[in-house]
Design an enzyme around this catalytic site. Sequence first.
Site, short mmCIF file in Angstrom:
data_model
loop_
_atom_site.label_atom_id
_atom_site.label_comp_id
_atom_site.label_asym_id
_atom_site.label_seq_id
_atom_site.Cartn_x
_atom_site.Cartn_y
_atom_site.Cartn_z
N LYS A 13 0.83 -1.21 0.00
CA LYS A 13 0.00 0.00 0.00
C LYS A 13 0.86 1.27 0.00
CE LYS A 13 -2.28 -0.83 3.82
NZ LYS A 13 -1.70 -2.13 4.22
N ARG A 88 -9.43 1.20 8.88
CA ARG A 88 -9.03 -0.17 9.20
C ARG A 88 -10.12 -0.91 9.96
NH1 ARG A 88 -3.18 0.81 9.06
NH2 ARG A 88 -2.00 -1.08 9.35
N ARG A 127 11.80 -6.56 5.17
CA ARG A 127 11.83 -5.11 5.35
C ARG A 127 12.49 -4.80 6.69
NH1 ARG A 127 6.12 -2.34 4.62
NH2 ARG A 127 5.73 -2.78 6.81
N ARG A 138 11.51 -0.72 11.68
CA ARG A 138 10.24 -0.46 12.36
C ARG A 138 10.13 -1.45 13.51
NH1 ARG A 138 5.34 0.21 8.12
NH2 ARG A 138 4.27 -0.56 9.97
N ARG A 149 -0.28 -8.52 13.33
CA ARG A 149 -0.84 -7.52 12.41
C ARG A 149 -1.68 -8.19 11.32
NH1 ARG A 149 4.27 -4.73 10.67
NH2 ARG A 149 3.00 -3.45 9.31
#
Length: 192
Positions: A13, A88, A127, A138, A149
């Site tokens: 996204k 969300r 990532r 992150r 998640r």
Amino acid sequence: MRLILLGPPGAGKGTQAKNLTEAYNIPQLSTGDILRSAIRAGTPLGLQAKAIVDRGDLVSDEIVNGIVSDRIDQEDARNGFILDGFPRTIPQAEALERMLEEKAMKLNAVVEITADAETLTRRIINRAREGAKTSGARADDNEEVVRNRLNVYREQTAPLVEYYRTKGLLKTVDGMAPVEEVTAAIMQAVKE
Ligand code: AMP
């Protein structure tokens, strides 16, 4: 152009939103980015959100609705925006609908970017590893949090697909294709 990008974490996204901001010359509005910069800056919002974001849970609807409402009032969003990571939950979608109605704005489309769970987990873990090398990691990119998640997405966010399909706004693109192809597919879908 007012778009929502919908899809599980790691579906691309953020990457797609960035490509689309250039193509349409409108800003990307990412609640995740806004929350992360509040956390880095140590603002009251950041302090409130940190533990929740680190666990991979959802920050309250009230907080994110406020963030989005303020953000879409800004000058650069007057001609449109790309929502990445919001809404969300169904209540967030309902709040967005009310906000847009008040501002006399309309959504053009909601684009669902699909991806399979295995690929997603791999992408996000990669990532994190890449991020760790450049110290931009992150905190919510470790494996356990990634799985949380994905579960949160399945339980709370995936129902939005049907919600927007019913409203006739949903377009679906295959997020497993190469990045540029996904961007082209989104632009095509939005035109149809
Ligand atoms: P993202 O960058 O979109 O993956 O968001 C990172 C994290 O920020 C999420 O795991 C949530 O903790 C929080 N977050 C971002 N957007 C929302 C939202 N719309 N509602 C609730 N929490 C959010």
